[in-house]
Design a protein around this motif. Structure first.
Motif, PDB file in Angstrom:
ATOM      1  N   ARG A 204       2.079   8.575  -6.209  1.00  0.00           N
ATOM      2  CA  ARG A 204       0.681   8.860  -5.882  1.00  0.00           C
ATOM      3  C   ARG A 204      -0.246   7.786  -6.458  1.00  0.00           C
ATOM      4  O   ARG A 204      -1.163   7.310  -5.779  1.00  0.00           O
ATOM      5  N   ARG A 205      -0.011   7.425  -7.713  1.00  0.00           N
ATOM      6  CA  ARG A 205      -0.893   6.470  -8.378  1.00  0.00           C
ATOM      7  C   ARG A 205      -0.741   5.076  -7.778  1.00  0.00           C
ATOM      8  O   ARG A 205      -1.715   4.330  -7.646  1.00  0.00           O
ATOM      9  N   LEU A 206       0.482   4.720  -7.414  1.00  0.00           N
ATOM     10  CA  LEU A 206       0.711   3.446  -6.733  1.00  0.00           C
ATOM     11  C   LEU A 206      -0.044   3.414  -5.410  1.00  0.00           C
ATOM     12  O   LEU A 206      -0.715   2.422  -5.080  1.00  0.00           O
ATOM     13  N   ALA A 207       0.049   4.491  -4.647  1.00  0.00           N
ATOM     14  CA  ALA A 207      -0.646   4.558  -3.362  1.00  0.00           C
ATOM     15  C   ALA A 207      -2.158   4.475  -3.546  1.00  0.00           C
ATOM     16  O   ALA A 207      -2.846   3.787  -2.780  1.00  0.00           O
ATOM     17  N   ALA A 208      -2.682   5.162  -4.551  1.00  0.00           N
ATOM     18  CA  ALA A 208      -4.126   5.151  -4.773  1.00  0.00           C
ATOM     19  C   ALA A 208      -4.622   3.738  -5.037  1.00  0.00           C
ATOM     20  O   ALA A 208      -5.674   3.332  -4.515  1.00  0.00           O
ATOM     21  N   TRP A 209      -3.876   2.975  -5.818  1.00  0.00           N
ATOM     22  CA  TRP A 209      -4.290   1.609  -6.126  1.00  0.00           C
ATOM     23  C   TRP A 209      -4.166   0.686  -4.917  1.00  0.00           C
ATOM     24  O   TRP A 209      -5.031  -0.148  -4.670  1.00  0.00           O
ATOM     25  N   ILE A 210      -3.085   0.830  -4.172  1.00  0.00           N
ATOM     26  CA  ILE A 210      -2.922  -0.023  -2.988  1.00  0.00           C
ATOM     27  C   ILE A 210      -3.967   0.325  -1.939  1.00  0.00           C
ATOM     28  O   ILE A 210      -4.535  -0.563  -1.280  1.00  0.00           O
ATOM     29  N   ASN A 211      -4.269   1.619  -1.768  1.00  0.00           N
ATOM     30  CA  ASN A 211      -5.338   2.010  -0.843  1.00  0.00           C
ATOM     31  C   ASN A 211      -6.675   1.427  -1.282  1.00  0.00           C
ATOM     32  O   ASN A 211      -7.472   0.964  -0.457  1.00  0.00           O
TER      33      ASN A 211
ATOM     34  N   PHE B 172      -0.284   6.124   2.215  1.00  0.00           N
ATOM     35  CA  PHE B 172      -1.010   4.921   2.614  1.00  0.00           C
ATOM     36  C   PHE B 172      -1.992   5.197   3.744  1.00  0.00           C
ATOM     37  O   PHE B 172      -1.713   5.960   4.670  1.00  0.00           O
ATOM     38  N   THR B 173      -3.129   4.510   3.669  1.00  0.00           N
ATOM     39  CA  THR B 173      -4.021   4.427   4.813  1.00  0.00           C
ATOM     40  C   THR B 173      -3.412   3.445   5.815  1.00  0.00           C
ATOM     41  O   THR B 173      -2.509   2.663   5.462  1.00  0.00           O
ATOM     42  N   PRO B 174      -3.880   3.428   7.064  1.00  0.00           N
ATOM     43  CA  PRO B 174      -3.389   2.416   8.011  1.00  0.00           C
ATOM     44  C   PRO B 174      -3.600   0.995   7.494  1.00  0.00           C
ATOM     45  O   PRO B 174      -2.753   0.119   7.711  1.00  0.00           O
ATOM     46  N   GLU B 175      -4.719   0.768   6.782  1.00  0.00           N
ATOM     47  CA  GLU B 175      -4.990  -0.559   6.214  1.00  0.00           C
ATOM     48  C   GLU B 175      -3.940  -0.926   5.172  1.00  0.00           C
ATOM     49  O   GLU B 175      -3.497  -2.071   5.099  1.00  0.00           O
TER      50      GLU B 175
END
Length: 302
Positions: free
Chosen positions: A270-277, A39-42
């Protein structure tokens, strides 16, 4: 305020319900924890806000806990897509053939709830609910037997595992992950976190900005369909590659399954994180205009 009271009441009810399986709770917790390491901080602020501070791995179990409640009965078909293929000779998913129109499937559910999480016009609690579905279904679509109709996704395929009679679906959902990552840990939260750390540590790239490069982000439905097809391919190459009916799968079969499970859980996180980011990068917090508590700030798309 009403949405906050609803969310708190529902959380209280769910705390008394037993966890059920679909990658098992250990697998789903690991996917969620793994995503959080990217995750990014956002994204961290965004998920904490929509989940009202709930542990992200606990939030990922929500769809399994409510699927048998009458008010959530409509969601039961969202956990899988039943590929009407012929393993091990032929595997493959056809969206028009395999995703039931009236009830939907895991592919359409991912597309729907990803869009709802990104929709600033929805109330806070609905976006939070959709985030919980999103956290869960990204795990489900990467479990090979959640993409297969044969023997009801392996639920009617009788096998044994380390001397215990069970079915093939439970072997992949729960028994393999627990034997591999849960053994020696009394606390499932700890086991999931340690598994997620190992998977995150497998990355060859240290730069946070490039760690998720190449992940599918162009269209949630197309991406989810490609992920389902990838998971389904393992039904032919390993899950049902040979007739294992009645056999004990705790030995050689288990050893062959570990790389598949690790790869699918890692890709799900990874794919979940990419979408949430991607979603959180397009949002900024505003003053509270939704009538919720302080943690429930409204979110507007830029």
């Amino acid at each position: 305020m009403h949405s906050t009271i609803f969310a708190l009441c529902l959380s209280t009810i769910l705390s008394f319900l037993p966890p059920t399986a679909a990658w098992g709770s250990l697998g789903h917790r690991t996917v969620a924890y793994l995503a959080s390491t990217y995750f990014t901080p956002e994204s961290t602020r965004f998920t904490n806000r929509l989940l009202n501070g709930q542990d992200i791995s606990e939030a990922a179990l929500f769809p399994d806990k409510v699927r048998h409640m009458p008010q959530f009965a409509y969601s039961r078909g969202w956990h899988y897509i039943d590929a009407q293929d012929s393993p091990p000779q032929q595997c493959g998913i056809n969206m028009t053939r395999d995703c039931v129109i009236n009830t939907g499937c895991v592919v359409s559910a991912i597309a729907n709830h990803t869009g709802r999480v990104a929709d600033p016009s929805l109330p806070h609690y609905l976006r939070g609910q959709s985030l919980r579905f999103m956290l869960h279904f990204f795990g489900d679509v990467h479990q090979p037997l959640h993409t297969e109709a044969e023997d009801r996704g392996g639920n009617e395929y009788e096998v044994a595992f380390d001397g215990r009679r069970t079915n093939l679906h439970s072997v992949w959902d729960t028994l393999i992950p627990h034997k591999y990552a849960g053994t020696g840990h009394d606390d499932e939260f700890v086991a999931a976190w340690l598994w997620a750390q190992r998977l995150s540590g497998d990355d060859d790239v240290d730069d946070d900005e490039t760690r998720l490069e190449g992940e599918c982000l162009h269209d949630a439905a197309d991406c989810a369909l490609s992920w389902a097809r990838e998971a389904n391919s393992y039904v032919c190459s390993h899950v049902l590659a040979h007739d294992v009916h009645g056999q004990d799968l705790g030995g050689e079969y288990y050893q062959g399954a570990i790389p598949v499970v690790n790869e699918m859980v890692r890709k799900a996180g990874r794919r979940l994180a990419a979408w949430i980011n991607f979603i959180s990068a397009n949002y900024t917090t505003t003053t509270d205009d939704a009538g919720d508590l302080d943690v429930n700030h409204a979110i507007q798309i830029q």
